[in-house]
Design a protein around this motif. Structure first.
Motif, PDB file in Angstrom:
ATOM      1  N   SER A 150     -12.153  15.278   1.900  1.00 55.22           N
ATOM      2  CA  SER A 150     -10.908  14.687   1.414  1.00 55.22           C
ATOM      3  C   SER A 150      -9.980  14.273   2.558  1.00 55.22           C
ATOM      4  N   ILE A 151      -9.964  15.028   3.639  1.00 48.19           N
ATOM      5  CA  ILE A 151      -9.114  14.663   4.772  1.00 48.19           C
ATOM      6  C   ILE A 151      -9.620  13.384   5.431  1.00 48.19           C
ATOM      7  N   GLN A 152     -10.930  13.286   5.586  1.00 48.09           N
ATOM      8  CA  GLN A 152     -11.493  12.068   6.154  1.00 48.09           C
ATOM      9  C   GLN A 152     -11.268  10.864   5.242  1.00 48.09           C
ATOM     10  N   ARG A 153     -11.320  11.085   3.931  1.00 51.55           N
ATOM     11  CA  ARG A 153     -11.028   9.984   3.007  1.00 51.55           C
ATOM     12  C   ARG A 153      -9.573   9.545   3.132  1.00 51.55           C
ATOM     13  N   ALA A 154      -8.675  10.504   3.323  1.00 47.55           N
ATOM     14  CA  ALA A 154      -7.267  10.148   3.519  1.00 47.55           C
ATOM     15  C   ALA A 154      -7.084   9.326   4.786  1.00 47.55           C
ATOM     16  N   LEU A 155      -7.781   9.691   5.852  1.00 44.82           N
ATOM     17  CA  LEU A 155      -7.712   8.919   7.084  1.00 44.82           C
ATOM     18  C   LEU A 155      -8.291   7.517   6.880  1.00 44.82           C
ATOM     19  N   LEU A 156      -9.360   7.431   6.104  1.00 47.04           N
ATOM     20  CA  LEU A 156      -9.927   6.117   5.800  1.00 47.04           C
ATOM     21  C   LEU A 156      -8.907   5.257   5.060  1.00 47.04           C
ATOM     22  N   ASP A 157      -8.262   5.826   4.045  1.00 46.52           N
ATOM     23  CA  ASP A 157      -7.247   5.067   3.306  1.00 46.52           C
ATOM     24  C   ASP A 157      -6.113   4.627   4.226  1.00 46.52           C
ATOM     25  N   GLN A 158      -5.715   5.518   5.119  1.00 46.07           N
ATOM     26  CA  GLN A 158      -4.682   5.161   6.092  1.00 46.07           C
ATOM     27  C   GLN A 158      -5.062   3.890   6.840  1.00 46.07           C
ATOM     28  N   TRP A 159      -6.291   3.829   7.329  1.00 54.22           N
ATOM     29  CA  TRP A 159      -6.719   2.672   8.104  1.00 54.22           C
ATOM     30  C   TRP A 159      -6.896   1.439   7.232  1.00 54.22           C
ATOM     31  N   LEU A 160      -7.380   1.612   6.005  1.00 58.92           N
ATOM     32  CA  LEU A 160      -7.504   0.453   5.116  1.00 58.92           C
ATOM     33  C   LEU A 160      -6.138  -0.190   4.888  1.00 58.92           C
ATOM     34  N   PHE A 161      -5.121   0.638   4.613  1.00 62.20           N
ATOM     35  CA  PHE A 161      -3.781   0.093   4.401  1.00 62.20           C
ATOM     36  C   PHE A 161      -3.247  -0.549   5.679  1.00 62.20           C
ATOM     37  N   PHE A 162      -3.495   0.066   6.822  1.00 61.00           N
ATOM     38  CA  PHE A 162      -3.025  -0.495   8.087  1.00 61.00           C
ATOM     39  C   PHE A 162      -3.690  -1.843   8.366  1.00 61.00           C
ATOM     40  N   ILE A 163      -4.983  -1.915   8.142  1.00 63.29           N
ATOM     41  CA  ILE A 163      -5.711  -3.155   8.427  1.00 63.29           C
ATOM     42  C   ILE A 163      -5.164  -4.308   7.589  1.00 63.29           C
ATOM     43  N   VAL A 164      -5.009  -4.076   6.280  1.00 58.84           N
ATOM     44  CA  VAL A 164      -4.601  -5.191   5.421  1.00 58.84           C
ATOM     45  C   VAL A 164      -3.112  -5.499   5.532  1.00 58.84           C
ATOM     46  N   SER A 165      -2.275  -4.507   5.854  1.00 63.51           N
ATOM     47  CA  SER A 165      -0.833  -4.755   5.861  1.00 63.51           C
ATOM     48  C   SER A 165      -0.272  -5.084   7.234  1.00 63.51           C
ATOM     49  N   GLU A 166      -0.880  -4.551   8.286  1.00 65.89           N
ATOM     50  CA  GLU A 166      -0.338  -4.742   9.632  1.00 65.89           C
ATOM     51  C   GLU A 166      -1.200  -5.650  10.516  1.00 65.89           C
ATOM     52  N   LEU A 167      -2.508  -5.436  10.492  1.00 64.63           N
ATOM     53  CA  LEU A 167      -3.386  -6.157  11.416  1.00 64.63           C
ATOM     54  C   LEU A 167      -3.768  -7.533  10.870  1.00 64.63           C
ATOM     55  N   GLU A 168      -4.090  -7.580   9.594  1.00 62.44           N
ATOM     56  CA  GLU A 168      -4.554  -8.836   9.010  1.00 62.44           C
ATOM     57  C   GLU A 168      -3.423  -9.818   8.745  1.00 62.44           C
ATOM     58  N   GLN A 169      -2.272  -9.326   8.322  1.00 66.89           N
ATOM     59  CA  GLN A 169      -1.234 -10.230   7.831  1.00 66.89           C
ATOM     60  C   GLN A 169      -0.746 -11.239   8.872  1.00 66.89           C
ATOM     61  N   PRO A 170      -0.496 -10.852  10.123  1.00 68.10           N
ATOM     62  CA  PRO A 170      -0.087 -11.893  11.077  1.00 68.10           C
ATOM     63  C   PRO A 170      -1.190 -12.919  11.334  1.00 68.10           C
ATOM     64  N   LEU A 171      -2.453 -12.498  11.235  1.00 66.98           N
ATOM     65  CA  LEU A 171      -3.550 -13.465  11.388  1.00 66.98           C
ATOM     66  C   LEU A 171      -3.537 -14.465  10.242  1.00 66.98           C
ATOM     67  N   TRP A 172      -3.289 -13.968   9.038  1.00 66.74           N
ATOM     68  CA  TRP A 172      -3.240 -14.867   7.883  1.00 66.74           C
ATOM     69  C   TRP A 172      -2.026 -15.777   7.974  1.00 66.74           C
TER      70      TRP A 172
END
Length: 209
Positions: A86-108
């Motif tokens: 469950s802790i690793q899944r939480a870390l995965l969710d953290q990165w999924l949200f970061f990728i789509v909201s912070e990393l991807e958005q300026p590229l788009w």
């Protein structure tokens, strides 16, 4: 039967990649976004914004690439692509949200104001700021992930699918990547499932030509 609605070189590749990694049987249906097919009533019933990807699995219809990839891994992965802890899944969710909201958005934002938006809606003056935002988010990523191994834990996950794909978008946008992250991107893209996914999307497009 699982049906993926896709358009080559878009976020739908992430879902096709996930499906291929999991070895699932699916149909890839090309949506001709350029001709406005996504804005038709039939497709808007699948995706309210007329974009891709959308996925149908029995009575379930989903949109948003990260949500679809996570659903597929959780339902069908049997230990693949998503951590069991469950802790690793939480870390995965953290990165999924970061990728789509912070990393991807300026590229788009870069893409929208270079080619995606109607000409009269493009504001070239925002492009340098979007590039700066991407590099700032990239620096934040590097503080936690140096490109060695995989993003979460010791195994390849859907986090690597989304991050590898986003870094490839960055290369397409001519955004420089540190050597370690460029090597990581190439490792992700070298996976056979990624090539198979790209081929499925291209074949779906050709079948509609």
């Amino acid at each position: 039967m699982i049906t993926l609605y896709s358009y080559p070189n878009s976020r739908s590749l992430r879902v096709a990649w996930t499906l291929e990694e999991l070895g699932l049987d699916y149909t890839c249906q090309y949506v001709d976004l350029a001709s406005g097919e996504g804005q038709g009533a039939e497709y808007l019933a699948r995706h309210p914004d007329g974009k891709v990807p959308a996925l149908e699995d029995g009575e379930l219809t989903l949109f948003e690439s990260a949500a679809i990839c996570r659903y597929l891994a959780e339902r069908y992965g049997q230990g693949l692509l998503i951590p069991s802890d469950s802790i690793q899944r939480a870390l995965l969710d953290q990165w999924l949200f970061f990728i789509v909201s912070e990393l991807e958005q300026p590229l788009w934002t870069l893409g929208k104001h270079k080619f995606a938006l109607p000409q009269e809606r493009r504001v070239p003056a925002v492009i340098p700021t979007a590039a700066w935002e991407f590099q700032r988010a990239l620096a934040a990523l590097q503080r936690e992930f140096d490109g060695q191994g995989w993003l979460v834990g010791d195994e390849f996950t859907i986090g690597d699918i989304l991050l590898g794909h986003t870094l490839s978008w960055a290369r397409g946008a001519k955004q420089p990547l540190p050597d370690a992250l460029e090597a990581y991107r190439q490792r992700c893209n070298a996976r056979p499932a990624r090539d198979a996914a790209q081929q499925r999307e291209q074949e779906a497009q050709e079948a509609e030509a």
